[in-house]
Design an enzyme around this catalytic site. Structure first.
Site, PDB file in Angstrom:
ATOM      1  N   GLU A  34       0.839  -1.196   0.000  1.00 54.66           N
ATOM      2  CA  GLU A  34       0.000   0.000   0.000  1.00 54.66           C
ATOM      3  C   GLU A  34       0.873   1.245   0.000  1.00 54.66           C
ATOM      4  O   GLU A  34       1.821   1.337   0.772  1.00 54.66           O
ATOM      5  CB  GLU A  34      -0.912  -0.009   1.236  1.00 54.66           C
ATOM      6  CG  GLU A  34      -1.612   1.281   1.564  1.00 54.66           C
ATOM      7  CD  GLU A  34      -2.496   1.805   0.435  1.00 54.66           C
ATOM      8  OE1 GLU A  34      -2.505   3.037   0.237  1.00 54.66           O
ATOM      9  OE2 GLU A  34      -3.154   0.991  -0.239  1.00 54.66           O
ATOM     10  N   GLN A  35       0.529   2.205  -0.881  1.00 55.57           N
ATOM     11  CA  GLN A  35       1.361   3.399  -0.978  1.00 55.57           C
ATOM     12  C   GLN A  35       1.254   4.304   0.246  1.00 55.57           C
ATOM     13  O   GLN A  35       2.226   4.978   0.603  1.00 55.57           O
ATOM     14  CB  GLN A  35       1.001   4.189  -2.228  1.00 55.57           C
ATOM     15  CG  GLN A  35      -0.381   4.803  -2.233  1.00 55.57           C
ATOM     16  CD  GLN A  35      -0.607   5.665  -3.471  1.00 55.57           C
ATOM     17  OE1 GLN A  35       0.321   6.015  -4.187  1.00 55.57           O
ATOM     18  NE2 GLN A  35      -1.853   6.003  -3.717  1.00 55.57           N
ATOM     19  N   ARG A 108     -17.052   3.592   5.049  1.00 56.03           N
ATOM     20  CA  ARG A 108     -15.950   2.908   4.379  1.00 56.03           C
ATOM     21  C   ARG A 108     -14.828   2.575   5.347  1.00 56.03           C
ATOM     22  O   ARG A 108     -14.227   1.495   5.282  1.00 56.03           O
ATOM     23  CB  ARG A 108     -15.399   3.767   3.233  1.00 56.03           C
ATOM     24  CG  ARG A 108     -14.299   3.076   2.436  1.00 56.03           C
ATOM     25  CD  ARG A 108     -13.565   4.017   1.494  1.00 56.03           C
ATOM     26  NE  ARG A 108     -12.534   3.307   0.742  1.00 56.03           N
ATOM     27  CZ  ARG A 108     -11.335   2.983   1.235  1.00 56.03           C
ATOM     28  NH1 ARG A 108     -11.013   3.315   2.483  1.00 56.03           N
ATOM     29  NH2 ARG A 108     -10.460   2.328   0.489  1.00 56.03           N
ATOM     30  N   TYR A 217     -28.134   8.653   3.666  1.00 56.57           N
ATOM     31  CA  TYR A 217     -28.524   7.436   4.372  1.00 56.57           C
ATOM     32  C   TYR A 217     -27.721   7.311   5.664  1.00 56.57           C
ATOM     33  O   TYR A 217     -26.666   7.935   5.826  1.00 56.57           O
ATOM     34  CB  TYR A 217     -28.312   6.200   3.496  1.00 56.57           C
ATOM     35  CG  TYR A 217     -26.953   6.059   2.848  1.00 56.57           C
ATOM     36  CD1 TYR A 217     -25.891   5.428   3.503  1.00 56.57           C
ATOM     37  CD2 TYR A 217     -26.726   6.537   1.557  1.00 56.57           C
ATOM     38  CE1 TYR A 217     -24.658   5.271   2.901  1.00 56.57           C
ATOM     39  CE2 TYR A 217     -25.493   6.390   0.941  1.00 56.57           C
ATOM     40  CZ  TYR A 217     -24.461   5.760   1.613  1.00 56.57           C
ATOM     41  OH  TYR A 217     -23.238   5.620   1.017  1.00 56.57           O
ATOM     42  N   ASP A 295     -11.610  -0.701  -9.012  1.00 57.51           N
ATOM     43  CA  ASP A 295     -11.527   0.538  -9.787  1.00 57.51           C
ATOM     44  C   ASP A 295     -10.351   0.557 -10.756  1.00 57.51           C
ATOM     45  O   ASP A 295     -10.340   1.352 -11.692  1.00 57.51           O
ATOM     46  CB  ASP A 295     -11.413   1.747  -8.847  1.00 57.51           C
ATOM     47  CG  ASP A 295     -12.732   2.120  -8.203  1.00 57.51           C
ATOM     48  OD1 ASP A 295     -13.773   1.589  -8.633  1.00 57.51           O
ATOM     49  OD2 ASP A 295     -12.730   2.956  -7.277  1.00 57.51           O
TER      50      ASP A 295
END
Length: 398
Positions: A34-35, A108, A217, A295
């Site tokens: 992970e960067q 998230r 929501y 993505d």
């Protein structure tokens, strides 16, 4: 294959961590690069429909996710200026009865934290922060990642889960072409305690109007409201989730909208804004022992709420093929064959929803009522969503 298969994943987002966890549970060795120097639980709300939550349950995360998520009692459509409301469909118990898994609304960062901790329990030290991938190479029976600090790492396969600006995709296929949609988005979070009861309800709400729409929501057991406001504007083209805007600018974009929208915007601490860029689905995701996920290969507009769900599905299907096939390249071909058509349909369906949500007919109350009655009647809704929610990544043919 001799010995234990080893897979490298570039990117420790939702899709990368789902793939890592599913692979580790299948006995595959995994390292995730992970960067970011620290894995912070950033972001805002995600809608995890049955096709995504089914995978999380299969990974043994159902209870952990339910503990921090919100299961809404329903979903509704509201008209941008009058607030007139149409009940869309129930999401709580009905989702489990109809699709066999819940519809969840979750921050998230909360989901990311659950996945990260599960990966670390399976293999302490599997996640390597501060390692920015800048390229990928293949020699013989090995694929290798190259990092900005000069280091390299090799394994049987490499998965590029490094997001919309993927370096792995660029290394495989060159620069991707992105078209500005003429649409930008606002997002923000509001404590429910700060909102009146008419807004602070356990439902997902989609406001539709000419030239824009708003979704809000509940998150975190109903303690926080997630706000996303989409507006047609051509003067902001930065594709980043971390660009700060101001409440006054956000309010101005929705100045003619219902008071409930203005009430929510007025309570956002810091609104963030980003430009929405559209991309045609890739014709190919894999080269040799390297493939893409989430993505990195099928970035989508957020109008079907399926971005995170697609990444979760990708991760699980990829783990299945890498344990079912002896040959890595054959496995990656099978993964792509299983996923490409579905994800392309979602990408195109999301783009189509922009026109549906922003239709000019919505500017006139009587015409708007007829339009919503037609576009959101039960059979049309089922046609647009059943194929999404019925999909089972744990059983789809590979």
């Amino acid at each position: 294959m001799t010995g234990r298969r080893h897979v490298l994943i570039a990117g420790a987002g939702i899709g990368g961590l789902t793939a890592a966890l599913a692979l580790l549970r299948q006995g595959v060795d995994v390292d995730v690069y992970e960067q970011a120097a620290e894995l912070q639980e950033l972001g805002a709300g995600l809608q995890i429909s049955a096709n995504g939550s089914r995978v999380l349950q299969a990974l043994g995360l159902g209870a952990a996710v339910r503990a921090v998520a919100c299961i809404p009692t329903g979903k509704e459509i509201r008209l941008w200026n009058t607030g007139q409301t149409w009940k869309l469909f129930d999401l709580g118990a009905v989702s489990e009865q109809r699709y066999g898994a819940p519809y969840l609304m979750i921050h998230r960062g909360d989901l990311h934290g659950i996945l990260r901790r599960a990966v670390e329990r399976e293999k302490p030290g599997a996640i390597h922060p501060g390692m920015r991938c800048v390229g990928v190479m293949q020699t013989g029976g090995e694929a290798r990642l190259a990092f900005a600090n000069g280091a390299t790492a090799g394994a049987d396969a490499v998965i590029g889960a490094d997001g919309v600006h993927s370096q792995i995709r660029q290394a495989l296929f060159g620069e991707s072409r992105a078209e500005f949609t003429g649409i930008m988005a606002w997002r923000g979070l509001v404590p429910m305690r700060d909102l009146p009861a008419r807004i602070a309800r356990p439902v997902g709400t989609n406001w539709v109007g000419p030239g824009g729409h708003v979704v809000h929501y509940p998150l975190r057991r109903g303690e926080v409201l997630n706000f996303v406001g989409i507006v047609e504007r051509d003067d902001w083209r930065v594709e980043s989730w971390t660009e700060r805007g101001t409440k006054s600018e956000c309010a101005a974009d929705f100045r003619f909208w219902h008071d409930d929208i203005q009430e929510i915007v007025g309570h956002i601490d810091v609104p963030f804004k980003w430009a929405l860029l559209g991309r045609e689905p890739l014709a190919r995701w894999s080269v040799g022992r390297v493939t893409l996920l989430g993505d990195a290969c099928h970035p989508t507009l957020p109008f079907l709420a399926q971005g995170a769900n697609m990444a979760i599905e990708d991760g699980f299907v990829l783990a299945r093929v890498l344990t079912a096939y002896q040959d890595v390249e054959a496995a990656l071909c099978a993964y792509e064959a299983a996923r490409r058509e579905r994800t392309a349909r979602i990408v195109r369906g999301s783009a189509e929803n922009a026109a549906r949500f922003h239709n000019k007919t919505l500017s006139t109350p009587n015409a708007a009522e007829r339009y919503i009655d037609a576009e959101w009647r039960e059979d049309r809704v089922k046609e647009r969503y059943d194929w999404l929610f019925d999909y089972d990544a744990t059983a789809v043919a590979i």
